[in-house]
Design a protein around this motif. Structure first.
Motif, PDB file in Angstrom:
ATOM      1  N   UNK A 158       1.245 -31.135  59.453  1.00 28.86           N
ATOM      2  CA  UNK A 158       1.962 -30.080  58.738  1.00 28.86           C
ATOM      3  C   UNK A 158       3.390 -30.535  58.503  1.00 28.86           C
ATOM      4  N   UNK A 159       3.894 -30.312  57.273  1.00 26.91           N
ATOM      5  CA  UNK A 159       5.248 -30.752  56.954  1.00 26.91           C
ATOM      6  C   UNK A 159       5.864 -29.827  55.914  1.00 26.91           C
ATOM      7  N   UNK A 160       7.183 -29.685  55.988  1.00 24.91           N
ATOM      8  CA  UNK A 160       7.969 -29.065  54.927  1.00 24.91           C
ATOM      9  C   UNK A 160       9.313 -29.767  54.875  1.00 24.91           C
ATOM     10  N   UNK A 161       9.993 -29.730  53.715  1.00 29.53           N
ATOM     11  CA  UNK A 161      11.288 -30.409  53.613  1.00 29.53           C
ATOM     12  C   UNK A 161      12.231 -29.978  54.726  1.00 29.53           C
ATOM     13  N   UNK A 162      12.923 -30.947  55.277  1.00 27.90           N
ATOM     14  CA  UNK A 162      13.850 -30.688  56.373  1.00 27.90           C
ATOM     15  C   UNK A 162      13.337 -31.207  57.708  1.00 27.90           C
ATOM     16  N   UNK A 163      12.019 -31.371  57.839  1.00 26.85           N
ATOM     17  CA  UNK A 163      11.472 -31.922  59.078  1.00 26.85           C
ATOM     18  C   UNK A 163      11.619 -33.439  59.073  1.00 26.85           C
ATOM     19  N   UNK A 164      11.938 -34.004  60.229  1.00 28.53           N
ATOM     20  CA  UNK A 164      12.127 -35.448  60.353  1.00 28.53           C
ATOM     21  C   UNK A 164      10.811 -36.208  60.303  1.00 28.53           C
ATOM     22  N   UNK A 165       9.707 -35.520  60.577  1.00 27.04           N
ATOM     23  CA  UNK A 165       8.375 -36.114  60.503  1.00 27.04           C
ATOM     24  C   UNK A 165       7.363 -34.973  60.517  1.00 27.04           C
ATOM     25  N   UNK A 166       6.151 -35.214  60.074  1.00 28.15           N
ATOM     26  CA  UNK A 166       5.139 -34.150  60.102  1.00 28.15           C
ATOM     27  C   UNK A 166       4.813 -33.729  61.533  1.00 28.15           C
ATOM     28  N   UNK A 222       4.564 -37.867  48.715  1.00 29.76           N
ATOM     29  CA  UNK A 222       5.826 -37.488  48.089  1.00 29.76           C
ATOM     30  C   UNK A 222       5.749 -36.028  47.663  1.00 29.76           C
ATOM     31  N   UNK A 223       6.833 -35.311  47.868  1.00 29.36           N
ATOM     32  CA  UNK A 223       6.952 -33.919  47.447  1.00 29.36           C
ATOM     33  C   UNK A 223       8.001 -33.838  46.336  1.00 29.36           C
ATOM     34  N   UNK A 224       7.690 -33.105  45.273  1.00 32.09           N
ATOM     35  CA  UNK A 224       8.616 -32.959  44.151  1.00 32.09           C
ATOM     36  C   UNK A 224       8.921 -31.482  43.936  1.00 32.09           C
ATOM     37  N   UNK A 225      10.204 -31.122  43.988  1.00 36.65           N
ATOM     38  CA  UNK A 225      10.660 -29.783  43.633  1.00 36.65           C
ATOM     39  C   UNK A 225      10.672 -29.727  42.109  1.00 36.65           C
TER      40      UNK A 225
END
Length: 112
Positions: free
Chosen positions: A83-91, A35-38
């Motif tokens: 590798x992942x960042x918000x907006x990608x559908x999958x890593x 999980x990523x939290x802004x």
């Protein structure tokens, strides 16, 4: 595990999913997710397309510019990097693999 981005704007951590997966004898329990939290908005985003069995604990880190979340998964004789960042559908899975000894038991010679 949890990691704070170098720009101190985002936190990523591993948590157990609230919904169970199909039961498998070798991996009982709910799978984990990243999980990523802004931290400015409080918005929480689950890394999509990634299911981690409850016995596994991925490594997490950010790129130096805080753009990419790097997820390392122990695959036995190698480590797979995602590798992942918000907006990608999958890593994304780059073609790079870390091979050799990927797990060790640390030793402690003294505690002060």
């Amino acid at each position: 595990s949890a990691v704070l981005s170098p720009d101190r704007r985002t936190l990523a951590y591993v948590r157990q999913r609230s919904t169970p997966a199909q039961y498998e004898m070798g991996h009982p329990g709910n799978p984990n997710e990243v999980v990523s939290v802004d931290l400015a908005s409080g918005r929480t985003t689950v890394v999509p397309g990634l299911e981690i069995w409850s016995k596994s604990s991925p490594g997490l880190d950010y790129s130096p510019d805080s753009t990419w979340l790097v997820i390392s998964l122990d695959a036995g004789t190698r480590v797979d990097l995602l590798l992942w960042h918000p907006g990608l559908a999958r890593p994304l899975q780059p073609s790079v693999q870390v091979t050799g000894d990927v797990a060790f038991e640390p030793t402690v010679t003294s505690v002060r």
